[in-house]
Design a protein around this motif. Sequence first.
Motif, PDB file in Angstrom:
ATOM      1  N   UNK A 144       0.896  -1.165   0.059  1.00 22.85           N
ATOM      2  CA  UNK A 144       0.047   0.180  -0.071  1.00 22.85           C
ATOM      3  C   UNK A 144       1.032   1.233   0.229  1.00 22.85           C
ATOM      4  N   UNK A 145       2.164   1.185   0.179  1.00 22.46           N
ATOM      5  CA  UNK A 145       2.759   2.218   0.737  1.00 22.46           C
ATOM      6  C   UNK A 145       4.065   2.651  -0.344  1.00 22.46           C
ATOM      7  N   UNK A 146       4.692   1.472  -1.121  1.00 23.01           N
ATOM      8  CA  UNK A 146       5.761   1.262  -1.979  1.00 23.01           C
ATOM      9  C   UNK A 146       5.882   2.462  -3.128  1.00 23.01           C
ATOM     10  N   UNK A 147       4.818   3.073  -3.206  1.00 22.18           N
ATOM     11  CA  UNK A 147       4.799   4.137  -4.076  1.00 22.18           C
ATOM     12  C   UNK A 147       5.317   5.419  -3.578  1.00 22.18           C
ATOM     13  N   UNK A 148       5.388   5.441  -2.074  1.00 23.67           N
ATOM     14  CA  UNK A 148       6.216   6.389  -1.240  1.00 23.67           C
ATOM     15  C   UNK A 148       7.769   5.997  -1.099  1.00 23.67           C
ATOM     16  N   UNK A 149       8.076   5.048  -1.721  1.00 20.38           N
ATOM     17  CA  UNK A 149       9.520   4.773  -1.649  1.00 20.38           C
ATOM     18  C   UNK A 149      10.292   4.777  -3.168  1.00 20.38           C
ATOM     19  N   UNK A 150      10.723   5.780  -3.776  1.00 23.28           N
ATOM     20  CA  UNK A 150      11.170   5.708  -4.962  1.00 23.28           C
ATOM     21  C   UNK A 150      12.195   5.054  -5.433  1.00 23.28           C
ATOM     22  N   UNK A 151      13.071   4.629  -4.627  1.00 22.40           N
ATOM     23  CA  UNK A 151      14.291   3.748  -5.010  1.00 22.40           C
ATOM     24  C   UNK A 151      13.777   2.434  -5.387  1.00 22.40           C
ATOM     25  N   UNK A 152      12.869   1.927  -4.306  1.00 22.85           N
ATOM     26  CA  UNK A 152      12.342   0.557  -4.408  1.00 22.85           C
ATOM     27  C   UNK A 152      11.451   0.683  -5.826  1.00 22.85           C
ATOM     28  N   UNK A 153      10.714   1.373  -5.971  1.00 17.28           N
ATOM     29  CA  UNK A 153       9.680   1.555  -7.516  1.00 17.28           C
ATOM     30  C   UNK A 153      10.710   1.489  -8.504  1.00 17.28           C
ATOM     31  N   UNK A 154      11.923   2.078  -8.431  1.00 12.37           N
ATOM     32  CA  UNK A 154      12.674   2.443  -9.503  1.00 12.37           C
ATOM     33  C   UNK A 154      13.283   0.954 -10.089  1.00 12.37           C
ATOM     34  N   UNK A 155      13.787   0.194  -8.933  1.00 10.86           N
ATOM     35  CA  UNK A 155      14.388  -0.860  -9.316  1.00 10.86           C
ATOM     36  C   UNK A 155      13.143  -2.020  -9.756  1.00 10.86           C
ATOM     37  N   UNK A 156      11.934  -2.087  -9.380  1.00  3.10           N
ATOM     38  CA  UNK A 156      11.086  -2.746 -10.051  1.00  3.10           C
ATOM     39  C   UNK A 156      10.635  -2.432 -11.286  1.00  3.10           C
ATOM     40  N   UNK A 157      10.758  -1.132 -11.657  1.00  2.89           N
ATOM     41  CA  UNK A 157      10.675  -0.672 -13.079  1.00  2.89           C
ATOM     42  C   UNK A 157      11.836  -1.151 -14.172  1.00  2.89           C
ATOM     43  N   UNK A 158      13.221  -1.023 -13.553  1.00  2.45           N
ATOM     44  CA  UNK A 158      14.162  -1.010 -14.521  1.00  2.45           C
ATOM     45  C   UNK A 158      14.946  -2.296 -14.296  1.00  2.45           C
ATOM     46  N   UNK A 159      14.795  -3.129 -13.567  1.00  2.41           N
ATOM     47  CA  UNK A 159      15.623  -4.391 -13.329  1.00  2.41           C
ATOM     48  C   UNK A 159      14.725  -5.747 -13.668  1.00  2.41           C
ATOM     49  N   UNK A 160      15.218  -6.309 -14.902  1.00  6.33           N
ATOM     50  CA  UNK A 160      14.579  -7.182 -15.413  1.00  6.33           C
ATOM     51  C   UNK A 160      14.254  -8.505 -14.290  1.00  6.33           C
ATOM     52  N   UNK A 161      12.765  -8.736 -14.591  1.00  2.82           N
ATOM     53  CA  UNK A 161      12.513 -10.064 -13.730  1.00  2.82           C
ATOM     54  C   UNK A 161      11.974  -9.407 -12.457  1.00  2.82           C
ATOM     55  N   UNK A 162      12.408  -8.397 -11.930  1.00  5.83           N
ATOM     56  CA  UNK A 162      12.041  -8.162 -10.264  1.00  5.83           C
ATOM     57  C   UNK A 162      10.710  -7.905 -10.254  1.00  5.83           C
ATOM     58  N   UNK A 179       9.186  -6.799   2.082  1.00  2.45           N
ATOM     59  CA  UNK A 179       9.965  -6.139   1.245  1.00  2.45           C
ATOM     60  C   UNK A 179      11.072  -6.856   1.192  1.00  2.45           C
ATOM     61  N   UNK A 180      11.229  -7.730   0.053  1.00  2.00           N
ATOM     62  CA  UNK A 180      12.402  -8.355   0.100  1.00  2.00           C
ATOM     63  C   UNK A 180      13.911  -7.713  -0.631  1.00  2.00           C
ATOM     64  N   UNK A 181      14.850  -8.412  -0.312  1.00  2.00           N
ATOM     65  CA  UNK A 181      16.074  -7.642  -1.048  1.00  2.00           C
ATOM     66  C   UNK A 181      16.004  -7.942  -2.659  1.00  2.00           C
ATOM     67  N   UNK A 182      16.439  -6.840  -3.136  1.00  2.66           N
ATOM     68  CA  UNK A 182      16.296  -6.922  -4.686  1.00  2.66           C
ATOM     69  C   UNK A 182      17.652  -6.820  -5.278  1.00  2.66           C
ATOM     70  N   UNK A 183      17.906  -7.897  -6.176  1.00  2.00           N
ATOM     71  CA  UNK A 183      19.087  -8.177  -6.938  1.00  2.00           C
ATOM     72  C   UNK A 183      19.039  -7.650  -8.352  1.00  2.00           C
ATOM     73  N   UNK A 184      19.909  -6.975  -8.932  1.00  2.00           N
ATOM     74  CA  UNK A 184      19.912  -6.767 -10.301  1.00  2.00           C
ATOM     75  C   UNK A 184      20.005  -7.973 -11.149  1.00  2.00           C
ATOM     76  N   UNK A 185      20.614  -8.954 -10.860  1.00  2.00           N
ATOM     77  CA  UNK A 185      20.864 -10.292 -11.350  1.00  2.00           C
ATOM     78  C   UNK A 185      20.747 -11.580 -10.448  1.00  2.00           C
ATOM     79  N   UNK A 186      20.421 -12.473 -11.089  1.00  2.00           N
ATOM     80  CA  UNK A 186      20.455 -13.906 -10.087  1.00  2.00           C
ATOM     81  C   UNK A 186      22.008 -14.048  -9.638  1.00  2.00           C
ATOM     82  N   UNK A 187      22.128 -14.412  -8.148  1.00  2.00           N
ATOM     83  CA  UNK A 187      23.286 -14.890  -7.757  1.00  2.00           C
ATOM     84  C   UNK A 187      22.958 -16.060  -7.163  1.00  2.00           C
TER      85      UNK A 187
END
Length: 555
Positions: A144-162, A179-187
């Motif tokens: 309900x609140x992630x739209x108030x978190x610009x960096x989280x939202x940016x990673x959702x938008x720009x990192x493939x598969x996230x 809120x899981x950790x978000x990785x740019x790629x699978x490690x």
Amino acid sequence: MKLLNKRNLALYLTLSGGLLLAACGNGGEAGSPEEEITEDEVGSVGAMENFEVGDTFVATEPLDISLLYRDLPAYPLERDWLFFEHLENEHNVTMNPTSVPLSDWEERLSVTVSAGDMPDYSTDIWAGHETPYVPSGAILPISDYVHLMPHFSDRLENWDGVAEQIENLRHSDGKYYVLPGLNENVQVDFSLKFNETVFNEHGIEEPQSWDELRTALETLRDETGTDKAMTLWWQGNALMNFGGASFDTIGGWGFMNGAMYDEDTDEFVYAPMEQGYRDMVEYFAGLTEDGLLDIEATTQDDEMARNKLVNLESFVTSGNVGTLTDVNESLEEAHGEGEYEFSRMRILEGPNGQVIRGSNTSSGIMLNANIADDDDFLAKLQFLDWLHYSDEGSEFAHWGVEGVTYEKTDEVAGGYRPLENIRYERMNRGADEDLQEDYGFGNVAFAFAGPAHIRQSIMDEDEFEWQSRMNEELDVIVPDPPYPMSQADQERASLLSTPLQDTVEQYTLRFITGQYSLDRWGEFMTDLENQNVDEFMELVNESYRDFQQSLEDAE
């Protein structure tokens, strides 16, 4: 690296907007402007105005934030770490951790959340941890609140598969609570590691499959006389987590409630009742029976495992890059520099191929529902967004303060290097101070994910090459499709799944250690049936079918 099991995930993503539309009371799409909670509707004391991607968070008034902190024996919590000091001095944020020993973590987490005593948020939360607490309303529906978190939202938008994988976290109310950790790629974090020096001494090549590992262990047993050529870190929880996929099953940390999606039948099955789980247990039980796997491996603590490796009683174990460094440093202290060295072993091929279950997400955090009523709620969201989801915050959490704990340099592949007096992972071994123990950086409670260049920066050349190799070789099984439940069904499912999981753990331990013969497998299955496993799986599959129908209806 090829992604497998994408059919239902694609269907879900195609149609999920319709379901979420239905989940919103007035018919508006979840997350649409008319439905979003605005900054004006939440407490904004200490918050920054116009907080955007790339901004450094600095609270406009002193901000106190409490957390339930999983304490690790490798670097016990120190409240005077530079990590905390810098946040207070430079960001106007005071963190107040409630420390819980690793050995007590699961129980304390459950008791604390159930009693309504959880601090503002909790570290080290994997998807699924939150499920038992959602019906009670104790956990914040953070979606309900992630739209108030610009960096989280940016990673959702720009990192493939996230974004796709975040959608899998939603419950039947259309919301997610972690809120899981978000990785740019699978490690690939966990694998086997082996004493490469000893393998070379006995002419043993690195195994490519579980069968080849058995042959290697037999040679070590016969040549060295040990009955514990292989031992385990973390009581086998990591081993069965990363190894389960190659046997076409789940286990260890990846077991969760035991439900596993079968793409062929398009339904969920209870993993321990499938052939793959028996194949996995039978394999490791056979190693124990033949004096190849340490009989204490599934019950010992980390120190016992380390001692066996350092004393050259064991030559193969499970772990990650951190335990690899730990063991190699201990070997150097005990035997001298360069005498023995452990290396990462490839992910082994099994009956199901050379596969691993993985995603771009990792452990993360969940928030106390009451935090939404705080007059500084927005500031807390902004801080967590900056610390965990901005490039600057990821760099700080992993490396610390430039010029104080690290430097940027072209002389190493990753571009980052701890200062000369500080060791970190396999860098600057022998230095007087440690980046994790003495400064609090590189701490998995805070540095659990991030952009590729930050995650890769802590790798030495060997680890970087190993990860690249695994990315080329491995097929990745993506997370199972969701089956969100109603509150009543979730409560019933939790009541059913807990004793089932206890039974699975007890039988698995006894089979592997040889306390039970595999002739008693039928007894194991009967016990699961008597504990209403069929009812549990019907709840899971009925919820899955209902969810799929909702998606189709919304198309």
